[in-house]
Motif scaffolding. Sequence first.
Motif, PDB file in Angstrom:
ATOM      1  N   VAL A 176       0.797  -0.969   0.261  1.00 26.74           N
ATOM      2  CA  VAL A 176      -0.228   0.291  -0.204  1.00 26.74           C
ATOM      3  C   VAL A 176       0.484   1.046  -0.253  1.00 26.74           C
ATOM      4  O   VAL A 176       0.296   2.232   0.101  1.00 26.74           O
ATOM      5  N   GLY A 177       2.266   1.015   0.396  1.00 29.26           N
ATOM      6  CA  GLY A 177       3.101   2.649  -0.079  1.00 29.26           C
ATOM      7  C   GLY A 177       3.756   2.506   1.781  1.00 29.26           C
ATOM      8  O   GLY A 177       3.621   3.995   1.929  1.00 29.26           O
TER       9      GLY A 177
ATOM     10  N   ASP B 137      -5.032   2.592  -0.195  1.00 28.78           N
ATOM     11  CA  ASP B 137      -4.197   3.445  -1.533  1.00 28.78           C
ATOM     12  C   ASP B 137      -5.771   3.672  -2.395  1.00 28.78           C
ATOM     13  O   ASP B 137      -6.725   3.118  -2.549  1.00 28.78           O
ATOM     14  N   SER B 138      -5.054   4.938  -2.481  1.00 32.14           N
ATOM     15  CA  SER B 138      -6.233   6.030  -3.282  1.00 32.14           C
ATOM     16  C   SER B 138      -6.214   5.651  -4.648  1.00 32.14           C
ATOM     17  O   SER B 138      -7.488   6.089  -5.162  1.00 32.14           O
ATOM     18  N   ARG B 139      -5.683   4.322  -5.225  1.00 35.17           N
ATOM     19  CA  ARG B 139      -6.454   4.304  -6.866  1.00 35.17           C
ATOM     20  C   ARG B 139      -6.927   3.318  -7.133  1.00 35.17           C
ATOM     21  O   ARG B 139      -7.562   3.405  -7.663  1.00 35.17           O
ATOM     22  N   LEU B 140      -7.741   2.305  -5.597  1.00 35.22           N
ATOM     23  CA  LEU B 140      -8.637   1.600  -6.070  1.00 35.22           C
ATOM     24  C   LEU B 140     -10.004   1.823  -4.955  1.00 35.22           C
ATOM     25  O   LEU B 140      -9.645   2.645  -4.198  1.00 35.22           O
ATOM     26  N   GLU B 141     -10.788   1.754  -5.582  1.00 31.55           N
ATOM     27  CA  GLU B 141     -11.704   1.136  -4.871  1.00 31.55           C
ATOM     28  C   GLU B 141     -12.253   0.563  -4.086  1.00 31.55           C
ATOM     29  O   GLU B 141     -11.235   0.078  -3.296  1.00 31.55           O
ATOM     30  N   PRO B 142     -13.133   1.212  -3.073  1.00 33.53           N
ATOM     31  CA  PRO B 142     -13.107   0.513  -1.921  1.00 33.53           C
ATOM     32  C   PRO B 142     -12.617  -0.957  -1.732  1.00 33.53           C
ATOM     33  O   PRO B 142     -13.668  -1.590  -2.351  1.00 33.53           O
TER      34      PRO B 142
ATOM     35  N   VAL C 253      -7.299   6.426  12.563  1.00 33.25           N
ATOM     36  CA  VAL C 253      -7.493   7.627  11.195  1.00 33.25           C
ATOM     37  C   VAL C 253      -7.131   7.150  10.262  1.00 33.25           C
ATOM     38  O   VAL C 253      -5.611   5.813  10.321  1.00 33.25           O
ATOM     39  N   LEU C 254      -7.323   7.705   9.165  1.00 26.12           N
ATOM     40  CA  LEU C 254      -6.786   6.932   7.644  1.00 26.12           C
ATOM     41  C   LEU C 254      -6.384   7.845   7.281  1.00 26.12           C
ATOM     42  O   LEU C 254      -6.036   9.005   6.971  1.00 26.12           O
ATOM     43  N   ALA C 255      -4.959   7.312   6.034  1.00 29.39           N
ATOM     44  CA  ALA C 255      -4.389   7.880   5.363  1.00 29.39           C
ATOM     45  C   ALA C 255      -4.400   6.954   3.963  1.00 29.39           C
ATOM     46  O   ALA C 255      -4.011   5.778   3.865  1.00 29.39           O
ATOM     47  N   PHE C 256      -5.125   7.923   2.986  1.00 27.52           N
ATOM     48  CA  PHE C 256      -5.313   7.208   1.622  1.00 27.52           C
ATOM     49  C   PHE C 256      -3.315   7.447   1.257  1.00 27.52           C
ATOM     50  O   PHE C 256      -2.939   8.993   1.503  1.00 27.52           O
ATOM     51  N   THR C 257      -3.021   6.728   0.588  1.00 29.06           N
ATOM     52  CA  THR C 257      -1.676   6.876  -0.033  1.00 29.06           C
ATOM     53  C   THR C 257      -2.082   6.897  -1.969  1.00 29.06           C
ATOM     54  O   THR C 257      -2.870   6.479  -2.338  1.00 29.06           O
TER      55      THR C 257
ATOM     56  N   THR D  59      -8.487  10.101  -7.354  1.00 25.18           N
ATOM     57  CA  THR D  59      -7.807  10.154  -5.915  1.00 25.18           C
ATOM     58  C   THR D  59      -9.328  10.682  -5.396  1.00 25.18           C
ATOM     59  O   THR D  59     -10.384  10.017  -4.576  1.00 25.18           O
ATOM     60  N   ASP D  60     -10.540  11.977  -5.474  1.00 19.57           N
ATOM     61  CA  ASP D  60     -11.313  12.322  -4.962  1.00 19.57           C
ATOM     62  C   ASP D  60     -12.659  11.333  -4.858  1.00 19.57           C
ATOM     63  O   ASP D  60     -13.369  10.754  -3.876  1.00 19.57           O
ATOM     64  N   LYS D  61     -13.077  10.633  -5.921  1.00 22.87           N
ATOM     65  CA  LYS D  61     -13.907   9.795  -6.170  1.00 22.87           C
ATOM     66  C   LYS D  61     -13.636   8.746  -5.407  1.00 22.87           C
ATOM     67  O   LYS D  61     -14.286   8.151  -4.353  1.00 22.87           O
ATOM     68  N   ASN D  62     -12.039   8.068  -4.731  1.00 26.14           N
ATOM     69  CA  ASN D  62     -12.092   6.694  -4.509  1.00 26.14           C
ATOM     70  C   ASN D  62     -12.038   7.282  -2.984  1.00 26.14           C
ATOM     71  O   ASN D  62     -12.571   6.131  -1.720  1.00 26.14           O
ATOM     72  N   VAL D  63     -11.360   8.146  -2.686  1.00 26.39           N
ATOM     73  CA  VAL D  63     -10.948   8.950  -1.605  1.00 26.39           C
ATOM     74  C   VAL D  63     -13.219   8.844  -0.595  1.00 26.39           C
ATOM     75  O   VAL D  63     -13.460   8.477  -0.081  1.00 26.39           O
TER      76      VAL D  63
END
Length: 203
Positions: free
Chosen positions: A33-34, A113-118, A137-141, A151-155
């Motif tokens: 996930v980075g 991973d912000s590139r993926l759907e949930p 807490v969540l950290a989108f990578t 990114t916004d859509k997946n987040v």
Amino acid sequence: MIRKAEFVVSNTDPAKCPKPDRAEIAFIGRSNVGKSSLINMLTGVKELAKTSQKPGKTQLVNHFMINDRWYLVDLPGYGFAKVSKDRKVKWEKMISSYLTSRSNLCGVFVLIDSRLEPQTIDLEFVNWCGEQNVPFVLAFTKADKQSKSQTDKNVKAFLNKMEEIFGEYPDYFVTSAEKQGGKEEVLKFIDDLISEYESERTN
């Protein structure tokens, strides 16, 4: 700001972690996930957490001392690293034991991973944290790996799932290890958690 970051110890037994005498912040996410890249970006130390193209590289609970004040903990990833079932069960036991037994754990950054759907595996893990009262807490990578709108859509899709489960959003950050995105916000949040922990201990 992180001025000093030093490796302290790696182990597979949460009971052998350093004495819980100071604030501790942990990082976890599914394989690849980075996580290492994000930890290195936040600390400003390139090789602090070893990055690897091979998922599942972190197989131990790794403690780092930050600014001689608090511990940063790099936890094994969950998910599809190619390991035996027996080993996977041991990992899961080690991670759950650590997350539910560390009295000085102020917060856990769950990396998504912000590139993926949930992904079901992420949702299940976060749900488990909620059930066990693990402060996460969540950290989108990897936010720089696609357009901001994607990114916004997946987040948003992930946060909507969070709202379904918990009735509200948890705190979250959108990060990019390569572009230093989210660094100041994450460090400020960590600093607030540590200050709160320290003031509670002195009262």
